[in-house]
Design a protein around this motif. Structure first.
Motif, PDB file in Angstrom:
ATOM      1  N   GLN A 105     -13.754  16.990  -3.362  1.00  0.00           N
ATOM      2  CA  GLN A 105     -12.515  17.736  -3.526  1.00  0.00           C
ATOM      3  C   GLN A 105     -11.358  16.757  -3.684  1.00  0.00           C
ATOM      4  N   ALA A 106     -10.310  17.171  -4.407  1.00  0.00           N
ATOM      5  CA  ALA A 106      -9.162  16.297  -4.590  1.00  0.00           C
ATOM      6  C   ALA A 106      -7.922  17.116  -4.910  1.00  0.00           C
ATOM      7  N   THR A 107      -6.777  16.547  -4.554  1.00  0.00           N
ATOM      8  CA  THR A 107      -5.489  17.136  -4.916  1.00  0.00           C
ATOM      9  C   THR A 107      -4.575  16.030  -5.418  1.00  0.00           C
ATOM     10  N   VAL A 108      -3.550  16.429  -6.144  1.00  0.00           N
ATOM     11  CA  VAL A 108      -2.517  15.502  -6.595  1.00  0.00           C
ATOM     12  C   VAL A 108      -1.181  16.091  -6.177  1.00  0.00           C
ATOM     13  N   GLY A 109      -0.351  15.267  -5.551  1.00  0.00           N
ATOM     14  CA  GLY A 109       0.927  15.731  -5.045  1.00  0.00           C
ATOM     15  C   GLY A 109       0.779  16.202  -3.605  1.00  0.00           C
ATOM     16  N   TYR A 110       1.861  16.726  -3.073  1.00  0.00           N
ATOM     17  CA  TYR A 110       1.878  17.191  -1.687  1.00  0.00           C
ATOM     18  C   TYR A 110       1.338  18.615  -1.648  1.00  0.00           C
ATOM     19  N   CYS A 111       0.139  18.823  -1.087  1.00  0.00           N
ATOM     20  CA  CYS A 111      -0.564  20.107  -1.115  1.00  0.00           C
ATOM     21  C   CYS A 111      -1.089  20.507   0.261  1.00  0.00           C
ATOM     22  N   PRO A 112      -0.239  20.711   1.259  1.00  0.00           N
ATOM     23  CA  PRO A 112      -0.724  21.001   2.606  1.00  0.00           C
ATOM     24  C   PRO A 112      -1.527  22.306   2.716  1.00  0.00           C
ATOM     25  N   LEU A 141      -3.246  16.272 -14.965  1.00  0.00           N
ATOM     26  CA  LEU A 141      -2.472  16.431 -13.738  1.00  0.00           C
ATOM     27  C   LEU A 141      -2.224  15.094 -13.039  1.00  0.00           C
ATOM     28  N   LEU A 142      -3.010  14.089 -13.369  1.00  0.00           N
ATOM     29  CA  LEU A 142      -2.869  12.777 -12.739  1.00  0.00           C
ATOM     30  C   LEU A 142      -1.732  11.950 -13.333  1.00  0.00           C
ATOM     31  N   ILE A 143      -1.207  12.357 -14.461  1.00  0.00           N
ATOM     32  CA  ILE A 143      -0.165  11.578 -15.135  1.00  0.00           C
ATOM     33  C   ILE A 143       1.190  11.868 -14.501  1.00  0.00           C
ATOM     34  N   ASP A 144       1.881  10.806 -14.109  1.00  0.00           N
ATOM     35  CA  ASP A 144       3.221  10.924 -13.547  1.00  0.00           C
ATOM     36  C   ASP A 144       4.209  11.005 -14.706  1.00  0.00           C
ATOM     37  N   SER A 145       4.665  12.198 -15.008  1.00  0.00           N
ATOM     38  CA  SER A 145       5.555  12.396 -16.155  1.00  0.00           C
ATOM     39  C   SER A 145       6.910  11.726 -15.951  1.00  0.00           C
ATOM     40  N   LYS A 146       7.238  11.356 -14.710  1.00  0.00           N
ATOM     41  CA  LYS A 146       8.507  10.683 -14.431  1.00  0.00           C
ATOM     42  C   LYS A 146       8.442   9.185 -14.700  1.00  0.00           C
ATOM     43  N   ALA A 147       7.250   8.643 -14.834  1.00  0.00           N
ATOM     44  CA  ALA A 147       7.098   7.209 -15.108  1.00  0.00           C
ATOM     45  C   ALA A 147       7.549   6.918 -16.538  1.00  0.00           C
ATOM     46  N   LYS A 148       8.346   5.882 -16.686  1.00  0.00           N
ATOM     47  CA  LYS A 148       8.887   5.538 -18.007  1.00  0.00           C
ATOM     48  C   LYS A 148       7.783   5.258 -19.024  1.00  0.00           C
ATOM     49  N   GLU A 149       6.729   4.604 -18.571  1.00  0.00           N
ATOM     50  CA  GLU A 149       5.658   4.205 -19.484  1.00  0.00           C
ATOM     51  C   GLU A 149       4.718   5.360 -19.848  1.00  0.00           C
ATOM     52  N   ALA A 150       4.849   6.500 -19.182  1.00  0.00           N
ATOM     53  CA  ALA A 150       3.931   7.619 -19.425  1.00  0.00           C
ATOM     54  C   ALA A 150       4.038   8.137 -20.852  1.00  0.00           C
ATOM     55  N   ILE A 151       5.177   7.979 -21.461  1.00  0.00           N
ATOM     56  CA  ILE A 151       5.352   8.456 -22.833  1.00  0.00           C
ATOM     57  C   ILE A 151       4.407   7.725 -23.794  1.00  0.00           C
ATOM     58  N   LEU A 159       1.283   4.707 -13.474  1.00  0.00           N
ATOM     59  CA  LEU A 159       1.376   5.911 -14.297  1.00  0.00           C
ATOM     60  C   LEU A 159       0.751   7.130 -13.623  1.00  0.00           C
ATOM     61  N   LEU A 160       0.080   6.910 -12.493  1.00  0.00           N
ATOM     62  CA  LEU A 160      -0.582   8.009 -11.789  1.00  0.00           C
ATOM     63  C   LEU A 160       0.385   8.703 -10.834  1.00  0.00           C
ATOM     64  N   ARG A 161       0.311  10.004 -10.812  1.00  0.00           N
ATOM     65  CA  ARG A 161       1.113  10.811  -9.894  1.00  0.00           C
ATOM     66  C   ARG A 161       0.507  10.700  -8.497  1.00  0.00           C
ATOM     67  N   THR A 162       1.353  10.610  -7.485  1.00  0.00           N
ATOM     68  CA  THR A 162       0.857  10.444  -6.123  1.00  0.00           C
ATOM     69  C   THR A 162       1.474  11.468  -5.188  1.00  0.00           C
ATOM     70  N   PRO A 163       0.847  11.695  -4.056  1.00  0.00           N
ATOM     71  CA  PRO A 163      -0.401  11.104  -3.599  1.00  0.00           C
ATOM     72  C   PRO A 163      -1.615  11.778  -4.237  1.00  0.00           C
ATOM     73  N   ILE A 164      -2.660  11.015  -4.382  1.00  0.00           N
ATOM     74  CA  ILE A 164      -3.963  11.553  -4.773  1.00  0.00           C
ATOM     75  C   ILE A 164      -4.780  11.572  -3.487  1.00  0.00           C
ATOM     76  N   VAL A 165      -5.176  12.756  -3.053  1.00  0.00           N
ATOM     77  CA  VAL A 165      -5.894  12.906  -1.792  1.00  0.00           C
ATOM     78  C   VAL A 165      -7.310  13.376  -2.098  1.00  0.00           C
ATOM     79  N   ARG A 166      -8.287  12.602  -1.636  1.00  0.00           N
ATOM     80  CA  ARG A 166      -9.701  12.940  -1.847  1.00  0.00           C
ATOM     81  C   ARG A 166     -10.364  13.285  -0.535  1.00  0.00           C
ATOM     82  N   ASN A 167     -11.219  14.281  -0.595  1.00  0.00           N
ATOM     83  CA  ASN A 167     -12.096  14.636   0.520  1.00  0.00           C
ATOM     84  C   ASN A 167     -13.458  14.908  -0.090  1.00  0.00           C
ATOM     85  N   GLY A 168     -14.280  13.889  -0.168  1.00  0.00           N
ATOM     86  CA  GLY A 168     -15.576  14.042  -0.819  1.00  0.00           C
ATOM     87  C   GLY A 168     -15.401  14.354  -2.290  1.00  0.00           C
TER      88      GLY A 168
END
Length: 111
Positions: A97-104, A55-65, A86-95
């Protein structure tokens, strides 16, 4: 609560995540992923929270292939740590716990 937002300066979702926390008066530490990257410990913590690193891989990044051609998982992880773009953002950490992308919806459960 110890929120860290790993993001890229030109990432729209990173800016939205920062705004979401600001609007709620929640303090956070913003980390420029391109400039500072992630430590192995931070990466491993996020990977455990997400149940893997795919889930951390940014599939839109050219180099991800290029990651597909690496032989093993450890080589892929090393490549991600060396090339934070190559990492998908944002990566939000709380101790732990973590999320990737916009996860309100998930962040709201942390408050």
């Amino acid at each position: 609560m110890n929120i860290q937002i790993f993001g890229k300066n030109k990432c729209f979702d990173t800016k939205k995540a920062e705004r979401w926390f600001k609007e709620r008066g929640i303090r956070f530490q913003s980390v420029n992923l391109i400039e500072y990257g992630m430590s192995r410990g931070e990466f491993d913590s996020v990977r455990r929270a997400l149940g893997g690193f795919e889930l951390l891989i940014d599939s839109k990044a050219k180099e991800a292939i290029e990651l597909r051609y690496l032989a093993d998982e450890q080589a892929q992880i090393d490549c991600l740590l060396e090339n934070p773009k190559l990492l998908r953002t944002p990566i939000v950490r709380n101790g732990k716990q973590a999320t990737v992308g916009y996860c309100p919806d998930i962040w709201a459960t942390w408050v």
